[in-house]
Design a protein around this motif. Sequence first.
Motif, PDB file in Angstrom:
ATOM      1  N   HIS A  26      43.229  27.740  34.248  1.00 15.74           N
ATOM      2  CA  HIS A  26      44.158  27.971  35.347  1.00 15.74           C
ATOM      3  C   HIS A  26      44.367  26.656  36.090  1.00 15.74           C
ATOM      4  O   HIS A  26      43.417  25.895  36.289  1.00 15.74           O
ATOM      5  N   PHE A  27      45.604  26.404  36.531  1.00 10.79           N
ATOM      6  CA  PHE A  27      45.909  25.225  37.330  1.00 10.79           C
ATOM      7  C   PHE A  27      46.134  25.642  38.776  1.00 10.79           C
ATOM      8  O   PHE A  27      46.766  26.672  39.045  1.00 10.79           O
ATOM      9  N   VAL A  28      45.594  24.838  39.688  1.00 11.40           N
ATOM     10  CA  VAL A  28      45.547  25.226  41.095  1.00 11.40           C
ATOM     11  C   VAL A  28      45.997  24.061  41.976  1.00 11.40           C
ATOM     12  O   VAL A  28      45.648  22.898  41.719  1.00 11.40           O
ATOM     13  N   GLU A  29      46.757  24.395  43.023  1.00 10.97           N
ATOM     14  CA  GLU A  29      47.157  23.416  44.032  1.00 10.97           C
ATOM     15  C   GLU A  29      46.541  23.817  45.374  1.00 10.97           C
ATOM     16  O   GLU A  29      46.326  25.008  45.644  1.00 10.97           O
ATOM     17  N   ALA A  30      46.254  22.822  46.195  1.00 11.82           N
ATOM     18  CA  ALA A  30      45.616  23.093  47.484  1.00 11.82           C
ATOM     19  C   ALA A  30      45.998  22.013  48.487  1.00 11.82           C
ATOM     20  O   ALA A  30      46.273  20.870  48.115  1.00 11.82           O
ATOM     21  N   THR A  31      45.993  22.389  49.767  1.00 11.51           N
ATOM     22  CA  THR A  31      46.335  21.463  50.851  1.00 11.51           C
ATOM     23  C   THR A  31      45.441  21.745  52.046  1.00 11.51           C
ATOM     24  O   THR A  31      45.172  22.901  52.378  1.00 11.51           O
ATOM     25  N   ALA A 246      48.049  38.055  47.519  1.00  6.93           N
ATOM     26  CA  ALA A 246      48.239  38.303  46.093  1.00  6.93           C
ATOM     27  C   ALA A 246      48.822  37.071  45.404  1.00  6.93           C
ATOM     28  O   ALA A 246      49.280  36.126  46.055  1.00  6.93           O
ATOM     29  N   GLU A 247      48.795  37.107  44.080  1.00  8.30           N
ATOM     30  CA  GLU A 247      49.350  36.037  43.245  1.00  8.30           C
ATOM     31  C   GLU A 247      48.708  34.671  43.516  1.00  8.30           C
ATOM     32  O   GLU A 247      49.366  33.643  43.565  1.00  8.30           O
ATOM     33  N   GLY A 248      47.381  34.697  43.700  1.00  7.34           N
ATOM     34  CA  GLY A 248      46.635  33.446  43.755  1.00  7.34           C
ATOM     35  C   GLY A 248      46.691  32.697  45.065  1.00  7.34           C
ATOM     36  O   GLY A 248      46.467  31.482  45.092  1.00  7.34           O
ATOM     37  N   LYS A 270      43.464  35.794  40.445  1.00  9.28           N
ATOM     38  CA  LYS A 270      42.583  36.078  41.572  1.00  9.28           C
ATOM     39  C   LYS A 270      41.237  35.397  41.402  1.00  9.28           C
ATOM     40  O   LYS A 270      40.701  34.815  42.345  1.00  9.28           O
ATOM     41  N   ARG A 271      40.688  35.430  40.194  1.00  9.76           N
ATOM     42  CA  ARG A 271      39.353  34.866  39.985  1.00  9.76           C
ATOM     43  C   ARG A 271      39.348  33.365  40.231  1.00  9.76           C
ATOM     44  O   ARG A 271      38.381  32.796  40.730  1.00  9.76           O
ATOM     45  N   ALA A 272      40.452  32.696  39.874  1.00 15.68           N
ATOM     46  CA  ALA A 272      40.514  31.243  40.008  1.00 15.68           C
ATOM     47  C   ALA A 272      40.546  30.811  41.469  1.00 15.68           C
ATOM     48  O   ALA A 272      39.972  29.789  41.833  1.00 15.68           O
ATOM     49  N   LYS A 273      41.224  31.572  42.332  1.00 14.53           N
ATOM     50  CA  LYS A 273      41.343  31.129  43.724  1.00 14.53           C
ATOM     51  C   LYS A 273      39.995  31.170  44.438  1.00 14.53           C
ATOM     52  O   LYS A 273      39.695  30.283  45.244  1.00 14.53           O
ATOM     53  N   SER A 274      39.188  32.167  44.141  1.00 15.92           N
ATOM     54  CA  SER A 274      37.863  32.234  44.765  1.00 15.92           C
ATOM     55  C   SER A 274      36.991  31.076  44.303  1.00 15.92           C
ATOM     56  O   SER A 274      36.284  30.458  45.104  1.00 15.92           O
ATOM     57  N   LEU A 295      27.408  32.699  47.201  1.00 19.35           N
ATOM     58  CA  LEU A 295      28.771  33.081  46.866  1.00 19.35           C
ATOM     59  C   LEU A 295      29.136  32.659  45.445  1.00 19.35           C
ATOM     60  O   LEU A 295      29.898  33.355  44.766  1.00 19.35           O
ATOM     61  N   GLY A 296      28.604  31.542  44.996  1.00 20.96           N
ATOM     62  CA  GLY A 296      28.854  31.101  43.628  1.00 20.96           C
ATOM     63  C   GLY A 296      28.331  32.089  42.603  1.00 20.96           C
ATOM     64  O   GLY A 296      28.988  32.362  41.590  1.00 20.96           O
ATOM     65  N   GLU A 297      27.168  32.647  42.856  1.00 16.89           N
ATOM     66  CA  GLU A 297      26.611  33.651  41.948  1.00 16.89           C
ATOM     67  C   GLU A 297      27.489  34.890  41.889  1.00 16.89           C
ATOM     68  O   GLU A 297      27.588  35.552  40.865  1.00 16.89           O
ATOM     69  N   GLN A 298      28.146  35.194  42.995  1.00 11.93           N
ATOM     70  CA  GLN A 298      28.973  36.401  43.073  1.00 11.93           C
ATOM     71  C   GLN A 298      30.369  36.199  42.498  1.00 11.93           C
ATOM     72  O   GLN A 298      30.911  37.103  41.857  1.00 11.93           O
ATOM     73  N   PHE A 299      30.955  35.009  42.712  1.00  9.72           N
ATOM     74  CA  PHE A 299      32.365  34.829  42.376  1.00  9.72           C
ATOM     75  C   PHE A 299      32.633  33.824  41.254  1.00  9.72           C
ATOM     76  O   PHE A 299      33.782  33.693  40.832  1.00  9.72           O
ATOM     77  N   MET A 300      31.599  33.134  40.779  1.00 11.89           N
ATOM     78  CA  MET A 300      31.813  32.178  39.695  1.00 11.89           C
ATOM     79  C   MET A 300      31.086  32.560  38.412  1.00 11.89           C
ATOM     80  O   MET A 300      31.451  32.103  37.329  1.00 11.89           O
TER      81      MET A 300
END
Length: 317
Positions: A26-31, A246-248, A270-274, A295-300
Amino acid sequence: MTRGKRHSAPKIEVHLLREGIIESTHFVEATVSDDRGRVLSVAGSSETTAFVRSALKPFQALAVIATGTLERYDLNDKDLAIICSSHQGNVEQARQVFNVLWRADIDPSALQCPIPEGSNSPLQHNCSGKHSGMLAICQQRNWPLNTYLRRSSPVQQLILGKIAELLGMPGDELIGAHDDCGAPTYSMKLGQMAHLYAQLASGNSLDLERILRSMTYYPTMVAGEGSFDTELMRLTEGELVSKSGAEGIQCIGRVGEGMGLAIKVVDGSKRAKSAVALHLLRQMGWLSPSVAETLGEQFMILSNYKRLEVIGDLSML
């Protein structure tokens, strides 16, 4: 928001690893922006546009405060938290939505959000809290209840005006569309989303401060047990305010420091944004090592065979 300069850097990648082998990417952008709208760091481009979706809810809730609706119907911070929520539709959350409507003397049948599959009431829809707040405003102002979702309705125009004021722009410049629940949402630059959350977290507005307090005091109302927003706010004990869309879409504010983070996963995962949120929060020092590990154990870590790996960082400007 800073204009006339384009801020860009390489996108972040999220790999789904199956026993260490890349299966999906997945490719992600952030600011990251401050409460004056200045872009501080990016991955991808701060000018990438996306519908803000449910991450807009805390700012839609501003109209509930500005109109005196909270005081008129004796609504408290727990009610305000459910108005800002994307909840799970459990009994406690549905009852909280009902409380908002009951205090405003509105029948639940006035809700125009859908009835979720397998449920029997619109109270259980994850956007019902937002809808109850809109209806309560209409009741308080003697505006029609049956047209509250129309973009031309006075309640939606009021909400749009509040959002535009925070962004320092005319409301008619924001491109709107209907969210899945039927209420209007808006397309924004990532820098604008980050700017909103920087303002929410800054402590410079009494109305935003009350919304912030409601969300961080009642995180289980905002999402629910096991949800990213709830777990992040609960474990950071009021240091971060978080709201997904929704939608990342994922937006987070650093409380008291006037800084906001906005994330958009290009394919809407959804999984990628977390995973990216945790990665960037660690990079910026917004999470303690112990909370990051929990949180890493829960969401990664998705299963015994699958985990998420994040490649890339924010680039400072």
